[in-house]
Scaffold this motif. Structure first.
Motif, PDB file in Angstrom:
ATOM      1  N   LEU A 120     -13.920  16.967 -27.108  1.00  0.00           N
ATOM      2  CA  LEU A 120     -12.648  17.573 -26.696  1.00  0.00           C
ATOM      3  C   LEU A 120     -11.588  17.374 -27.769  1.00  0.00           C
ATOM      4  O   LEU A 120     -11.557  16.347 -28.458  1.00  0.00           O
ATOM      5  CB  LEU A 120     -12.157  16.937 -25.387  1.00  0.00           C
ATOM      6  CG  LEU A 120     -12.950  17.225 -24.112  1.00  0.00           C
ATOM      7  CD1 LEU A 120     -12.424  16.367 -22.968  1.00  0.00           C
ATOM      8  CD2 LEU A 120     -12.892  18.700 -23.744  1.00  0.00           C
ATOM      9  N   SER A 121     -10.715  18.337 -27.897  1.00  0.00           N
ATOM     10  CA  SER A 121      -9.579  18.181 -28.812  1.00  0.00           C
ATOM     11  C   SER A 121      -8.635  17.130 -28.229  1.00  0.00           C
ATOM     12  O   SER A 121      -8.677  16.853 -27.017  1.00  0.00           O
ATOM     13  CB  SER A 121      -8.841  19.506 -28.956  1.00  0.00           C
ATOM     14  OG  SER A 121      -8.159  19.834 -27.742  1.00  0.00           O
ATOM     15  N   PRO A 122      -7.778  16.524 -29.061  1.00  0.00           N
ATOM     16  CA  PRO A 122      -6.821  15.526 -28.530  1.00  0.00           C
ATOM     17  C   PRO A 122      -5.989  16.068 -27.362  1.00  0.00           C
ATOM     18  O   PRO A 122      -5.756  15.353 -26.378  1.00  0.00           O
ATOM     19  CB  PRO A 122      -5.940  15.209 -29.750  1.00  0.00           C
ATOM     20  CG  PRO A 122      -6.834  15.455 -30.923  1.00  0.00           C
ATOM     21  CD  PRO A 122      -7.689  16.625 -30.528  1.00  0.00           C
ATOM     22  N   SER A 126      -6.219  14.623 -23.554  1.00  0.00           N
ATOM     23  CA  SER A 126      -5.004  14.090 -22.946  1.00  0.00           C
ATOM     24  C   SER A 126      -4.724  14.754 -21.605  1.00  0.00           C
ATOM     25  O   SER A 126      -4.376  14.083 -20.623  1.00  0.00           O
ATOM     26  CB  SER A 126      -3.825  14.290 -23.898  1.00  0.00           C
ATOM     27  OG  SER A 126      -2.650  13.723 -23.369  1.00  0.00           O
ATOM     28  N   ASN A 127      -4.884  16.063 -21.532  1.00  0.00           N
ATOM     29  CA  ASN A 127      -4.625  16.793 -20.287  1.00  0.00           C
ATOM     30  C   ASN A 127      -5.643  16.441 -19.210  1.00  0.00           C
ATOM     31  O   ASN A 127      -5.279  16.136 -18.067  1.00  0.00           O
ATOM     32  CB  ASN A 127      -4.649  18.302 -20.544  1.00  0.00           C
ATOM     33  CG  ASN A 127      -3.450  18.778 -21.347  1.00  0.00           C
ATOM     34  OD1 ASN A 127      -2.404  18.113 -21.365  1.00  0.00           O
ATOM     35  ND2 ASN A 127      -3.580  19.910 -22.015  1.00  0.00           N
ATOM     36  N   MET A 128      -6.936  16.492 -19.559  1.00  0.00           N
ATOM     37  CA  MET A 128      -7.994  16.281 -18.561  1.00  0.00           C
ATOM     38  C   MET A 128      -8.067  14.830 -18.097  1.00  0.00           C
ATOM     39  O   MET A 128      -8.117  14.549 -16.891  1.00  0.00           O
ATOM     40  CB  MET A 128      -9.344  16.709 -19.134  1.00  0.00           C
ATOM     41  CG  MET A 128      -9.470  18.198 -19.379  1.00  0.00           C
ATOM     42  SD  MET A 128     -11.107  18.619 -20.024  1.00  0.00           S
ATOM     43  CE  MET A 128     -10.914  20.362 -20.363  1.00  0.00           C
ATOM     44  N   VAL A 147      -0.498   8.036 -22.385  1.00  0.00           N
ATOM     45  CA  VAL A 147      -1.590   8.876 -21.899  1.00  0.00           C
ATOM     46  C   VAL A 147      -2.407   9.406 -23.076  1.00  0.00           C
ATOM     47  O   VAL A 147      -3.644   9.420 -23.033  1.00  0.00           O
ATOM     48  CB  VAL A 147      -1.045  10.052 -21.048  1.00  0.00           C
ATOM     49  CG1 VAL A 147      -2.152  11.055 -20.745  1.00  0.00           C
ATOM     50  CG2 VAL A 147      -0.440   9.523 -19.746  1.00  0.00           C
ATOM     51  N   GLN A 148      -1.725   9.832 -24.129  1.00  0.00           N
ATOM     52  CA  GLN A 148      -2.425  10.349 -25.309  1.00  0.00           C
ATOM     53  C   GLN A 148      -3.316   9.282 -25.938  1.00  0.00           C
ATOM     54  O   GLN A 148      -4.475   9.539 -26.275  1.00  0.00           O
ATOM     55  CB  GLN A 148      -1.411  10.856 -26.339  1.00  0.00           C
ATOM     56  CG  GLN A 148      -0.668  12.111 -25.903  1.00  0.00           C
ATOM     57  CD  GLN A 148       0.507  12.438 -26.817  1.00  0.00           C
ATOM     58  OE1 GLN A 148       0.728  11.755 -27.816  1.00  0.00           O
ATOM     59  NE2 GLN A 148       1.257  13.471 -26.467  1.00  0.00           N
ATOM     60  N   ARG A 149      -2.783   8.081 -26.071  1.00  0.00           N
ATOM     61  CA  ARG A 149      -3.556   7.003 -26.694  1.00  0.00           C
ATOM     62  C   ARG A 149      -4.681   6.533 -25.769  1.00  0.00           C
ATOM     63  O   ARG A 149      -5.782   6.201 -26.233  1.00  0.00           O
ATOM     64  CB  ARG A 149      -2.639   5.843 -27.078  1.00  0.00           C
ATOM     65  CG  ARG A 149      -1.681   6.206 -28.207  1.00  0.00           C
ATOM     66  CD  ARG A 149      -1.008   4.982 -28.803  1.00  0.00           C
ATOM     67  NE  ARG A 149      -0.136   5.326 -29.912  1.00  0.00           N
ATOM     68  CZ  ARG A 149      -0.543   5.555 -31.160  1.00  0.00           C
ATOM     69  NH1 ARG A 149      -1.842   5.488 -31.440  1.00  0.00           N
ATOM     70  NH2 ARG A 149       0.321   5.841 -32.116  1.00  0.00           N
ATOM     71  N   ALA A 150      -4.414   6.487 -24.475  1.00  0.00           N
ATOM     72  CA  ALA A 150      -5.453   6.094 -23.520  1.00  0.00           C
ATOM     73  C   ALA A 150      -6.591   7.111 -23.527  1.00  0.00           C
ATOM     74  O   ALA A 150      -7.773   6.741 -23.520  1.00  0.00           O
ATOM     75  CB  ALA A 150      -4.862   5.965 -22.121  1.00  0.00           C
ATOM     76  N   ALA A 151      -6.240   8.390 -23.556  1.00  0.00           N
ATOM     77  CA  ALA A 151      -7.262   9.443 -23.565  1.00  0.00           C
ATOM     78  C   ALA A 151      -8.114   9.358 -24.826  1.00  0.00           C
ATOM     79  O   ALA A 151      -9.348   9.474 -24.767  1.00  0.00           O
ATOM     80  CB  ALA A 151      -6.595  10.817 -23.466  1.00  0.00           C
TER      81      ALA A 151
END
Length: 290
Positions: A120-122, A126-128, A147-151
């Motif tokens: 998946l792209s970043p 992040s969204n999913m 959220v971005q870093r966690a994803a």
């Protein structure tokens, strides 16, 4: 073209006659092998989810599900296993369909889905993954740096999207008592490595040498300091440092982990222990051993 299960093969002559009697254009019929459960019985609800929507609720990506299902009874003649959907459409040839029933293996499905999550792209990740964290009450909204870093961190560690909340909770847990009692870490506890390392980490903090461990330079500075005090080689050095700072030796890259930790803000509903609080707890846990 009409493709359907091989159990409908016996119906075909009668249906051909109907097309001819009605003077309708006759489709080309193709019959595919059945999908069986691991006990070689017909797949049914007693084996778990059978509807595609059920698998989507369980956190499987459409691309992962299509990839796996397409290869039940078919392959392109190579060892390739992971395909984008457009690649499958281009590679498919009916002549390569197997005549033998395929076995539905949930573990293999998870493995295939894991590869699609990694790809998946970043922004997609992040969204999913963020939506799963919202559903689990870990964050308010599926946005922001945490959220971005966690994803990004979770992408390489989960097989389905619904695995994300529990995996994140496990990563963030800082259980020094559990680490101390864990048989897996007995070697480093009993030989004094954990206590010795804890002392030097806290000495480094007192000397102002513990900065932002999400930065390579600051993390290297701490590791170099502890190594200079302990005089040990890499493995004997890094495992106790990880145990002291995260409570586990099986977590993600420490730099990535501390970047995520530092990004925790008001959007995060989970109790996230900061580096400062971890060091405070480390001191209270091991002070008596120094």
């Amino acid at each position: 073209h009409v493709f359907r299960a091989q159990e409908h093969l016996m119906n075909t002559p009668r249906q051909v006659l109907l097309y001819e009697a009605l003077n309708y254009p006759q489709p080309r019929f193709g019959h595919m092998p059945l999908i069986l459960s691991t006990d070689r019985s017909k797949l049914s609800k007693r084996h778990g989810a059978v509807a595609v929507g059920d698998y989507q609720k369980q956190g499987y990506l459409p691309s992962g599900m299509i990839n796996y299902l397409a290869q039940l009874g078919w392959n392109d003649g190579t060892n390739k296993e992971i395909y984008a959907t457009d690649e499958l459409a281009e590679a498919f040839q009916m002549e390569r369909m197997s005549k033998v029933a395929a076995i539905f293996d949930v573990e293999k499905l998870k493995w295939v889905n894991r590869q699609h999550i990694k790809a998946l792209s970043p922004e997609e990740a992040s969204n999913m993954i963020g939506e799963e964290l919202v559903k689990a009450g870990i964050v308010k909204e599926a946005k922001g740096e945490f959220v971005q870093r966690a994803a990004h961190l979770l992408q390489d560690r989960i097989s389905t999207l619904v695995d994300a909340p529990d995996e994140l909770r496990s990563i963030l847990e800082y259980d020094l008592h559990g680490m101390w009692e864990n048989k897996e870490y007995r070697q480093w506890v009993q030989d004094g490595s954990v206590v010795d390392t804890a002392k030097h980490i806290l000495d480094a903090e007192a000397a102002g040498l513990v900065g932002d461990l999400g930065e390579d330079e600051d993390l290297k500075k701490l590791v170099t300091y502890v190594q200079g005090k302990r005089g040990v080689k890499k493995k004997a050095l890094l495992v106790p440092i990880r145990l002291c700072l995260t409570g586990s030796n099986s977590g993600p890259n420490m730099r990535t982990f501390f970047q995520m930790l530092a990004a925790a803000d008001d959007n995060v509903l989970l109790d996230v222990m900061s580096l400062k609080d971890r060091l405070h707890l480390l001191r209270s846990k091991f002070q008596e051993h120094f």
